[in-house]
Design an enzyme around this catalytic site. Sequence first.
Site, PDB file in Angstrom:
ATOM      1  CE1 TYR A 124       4.808  -4.405   9.595  1.00  0.00           C
ATOM      2  CE2 TYR A 124       2.464  -4.054   9.184  1.00  0.00           C
ATOM      3  CZ  TYR A 124       3.727  -4.407   8.731  1.00  0.00           C
ATOM      4  OH  TYR A 124       3.899  -4.751   7.406  1.00  0.00           O
ATOM      5  CE  LYS A 174       5.908  -1.812   7.254  1.00  0.00           C
ATOM      6  NZ  LYS A 174       7.118  -1.807   6.397  1.00  0.00           N
TER       7      LYS A 174
END
Length: 259
Positions: A164, A168
């Site tokens: 994650y 990002k």
Amino acid sequence: MTPRSIPESFDLTGRRALVTGATQGLGTDVVRTLAAAGCDLVLSARTHEALQALAAAVRGDHGVRVEVVAADLSDAADTESLASRALAAFDGLDVLVNNAGVSFPQRVVDVDAGTWDRTLAVNLRAPALLGSRVGRAMAAAGRGSIVNVSSVAGSLALAEHFAYSSSKAALVMATKVLALELGPSGVRANSVSPTVVMTEMGQRVWGEQAKAAPMLVRIPLGRFAQPGDVSGAVLFLASDASAMVNGVDLTVDGGFSAA
């Protein structure tokens, strides 16, 4: 000097936007915020029924045009199809909000290829493809705004979020390249990076005081973000109020990353 009306700079009447991840949490708040500003909307998520229900509610509440396109953003072909169908819905787009995202918390030593690939596909490849395809059409029209929803986890490491956080961080850089290449054609690209947002999911994960307290003490404003805090930032970046803002990652974290 010409008088200036501040509210008019946020007016999106006549603009057309695609919002991904539209039917859950932050996405729904973004949809309602853009609709309240007068924007016509193409809504995308995986479930057609949920999209139809949201579209009916938004039409009734705000009187804007709303179309829906169900798509699985982990599938590249589906993502390409979404771009084409969304552009065709209202004969072009003025705003793209890449909001959809997934997270599968895992320790580094437990990461598997399946969850890594799905996370990068949804959180990075999909907004990159949509930014490319929709951005190309915006560039041909000479204007547009792309807003990518990233996360503070893209700049500050978060345990158990290997894929994650990586996705990002890469999304922020992808946004800057979009800004660099599309800017000369009148298309702006920016990202928004919130900390914890108290959507239904946020409430489930951070609702317990014992878990929330150590995180809250690191946020100078002393609270987590509400969905409206983030959707307000999205509206700013989508509107003419930010006409000279391009290639920026707007952090919405109450000062968390400043400490």
